[in-house]
Write a protein that holds these residues in place. Structure first.
Motif, PDB file in Angstrom:
ATOM      1  N   PRO A  43      10.230  69.070 -31.543  1.00  0.00           N
ATOM      2  CA  PRO A  43      10.877  68.886 -32.778  1.00  0.00           C
ATOM      3  C   PRO A  43      12.344  68.559 -32.914  1.00  0.00           C
ATOM      4  O   PRO A  43      12.898  68.233 -33.464  1.00  0.00           O
ATOM      5  CB  PRO A  43      10.380  69.861 -33.808  1.00  0.00           C
ATOM      6  N   HIS A  44      13.097  69.312 -31.729  1.00  0.00           N
ATOM      7  CA  HIS A  44      14.466  69.358 -31.475  1.00  0.00           C
ATOM      8  C   HIS A  44      15.049  68.125 -30.693  1.00  0.00           C
ATOM      9  O   HIS A  44      16.228  68.061 -30.376  1.00  0.00           O
ATOM     10  CB  HIS A  44      14.974  70.722 -31.155  1.00  0.00           C
ATOM     11  N   ILE A  45      13.903  67.359 -30.511  1.00  0.00           N
ATOM     12  CA  ILE A  45      14.303  66.223 -29.616  1.00  0.00           C
ATOM     13  C   ILE A  45      13.831  64.752 -30.111  1.00  0.00           C
ATOM     14  O   ILE A  45      12.629  64.892 -30.772  1.00  0.00           O
ATOM     15  CB  ILE A  45      13.726  66.235 -28.271  1.00  0.00           C
ATOM     16  N   GLU A  46      14.821  63.859 -30.243  1.00  0.00           N
ATOM     17  CA  GLU A  46      14.485  62.507 -30.646  1.00  0.00           C
ATOM     18  C   GLU A  46      14.488  61.688 -29.561  1.00  0.00           C
ATOM     19  O   GLU A  46      15.582  61.495 -28.809  1.00  0.00           O
ATOM     20  CB  GLU A  46      15.354  62.216 -31.864  1.00  0.00           C
ATOM     21  N   ILE A  47      13.508  61.076 -29.359  1.00  0.00           N
ATOM     22  CA  ILE A  47      13.582  59.883 -28.192  1.00  0.00           C
ATOM     23  C   ILE A  47      13.579  58.621 -28.944  1.00  0.00           C
ATOM     24  O   ILE A  47      12.866  58.471 -29.808  1.00  0.00           O
ATOM     25  CB  ILE A  47      12.329  60.093 -27.286  1.00  0.00           C
ATOM     26  N   VAL A  48      14.409  57.551 -28.534  1.00  0.00           N
ATOM     27  CA  VAL A  48      14.345  56.360 -29.045  1.00  0.00           C
ATOM     28  C   VAL A  48      14.151  55.218 -28.114  1.00  0.00           C
ATOM     29  O   VAL A  48      14.578  55.493 -27.016  1.00  0.00           O
ATOM     30  CB  VAL A  48      15.777  56.022 -29.644  1.00  0.00           C
TER      31      VAL A  48
END
Length: 147
Positions: A43-48
């Motif tokens: 939840p504390h990481i966003e991958i794009v």
């Protein structure tokens, strides 16, 4: 996003191949930098990912990290896994990935982005400067001579 794992693993190897000339300490293959499954699910990481005509052509992540206790901000977003397929470089793909990650950070009240880049990687430095980053610290290393 889990269906993208095979391509993301290829991108990871692209990152490693791009960095290997700048760091003689990187182990011989097989080597991995990332737990990609965690990048996708934490939840504390966003991958794009960037996609063109149904093909993944780039990636990056932002990971919320605690800042040092003496800084004004409590947290920042650390960017990593920045990769664009060679034939798509110079087309603004990296800048779009960074902007998406910046918007994600803003939505979480994060006001600072950080990343690491090898000092000798002039092309990457120029790309990050075009995206608004400025040089901040220089990390230094020295072998003890016992390699």
């Amino acid at each position: 996003m889990l269906s993208d794992l095979p391509v993301l693993r290829i991108f990871e190897q692209g990152v490693i191949a791009a960095e290997r000339p700048f760091n003689p300490q990187i182990q011989k293959d097989p080597v991995h930098y990332y737990d990609i499954e965690e990048l996708v699910s934490a939840p504390h990481i966003e991958i794009v990912v960037a996609e063109t005509d149904g093909r993944l052509v780039g990636s990056g992540y932002a990971r919320i990290e605690q800042a040092r206790h003496y800084l004004k901000h409590q947290q920042h977003a650390y960017l990593g896994f920045m990769y664009v397929e060679p034939e798509y470089r110079g087309r603004g793909v990296n800048r779009k990935i960074i902007e998406a990650l910046r918007q994600w950070a803003i939505a979480r009240n994060i006001n600072e982005l950080r990343l690491d880049v090898y000092e000798e990687n002039i092309a990457a430095i120029k790309a990050y400067e075009k995206a608004g980053f400025v040089k901040h610290l220089v990390a230094m290393r020295r072998s003890t001579g016992k390699d």
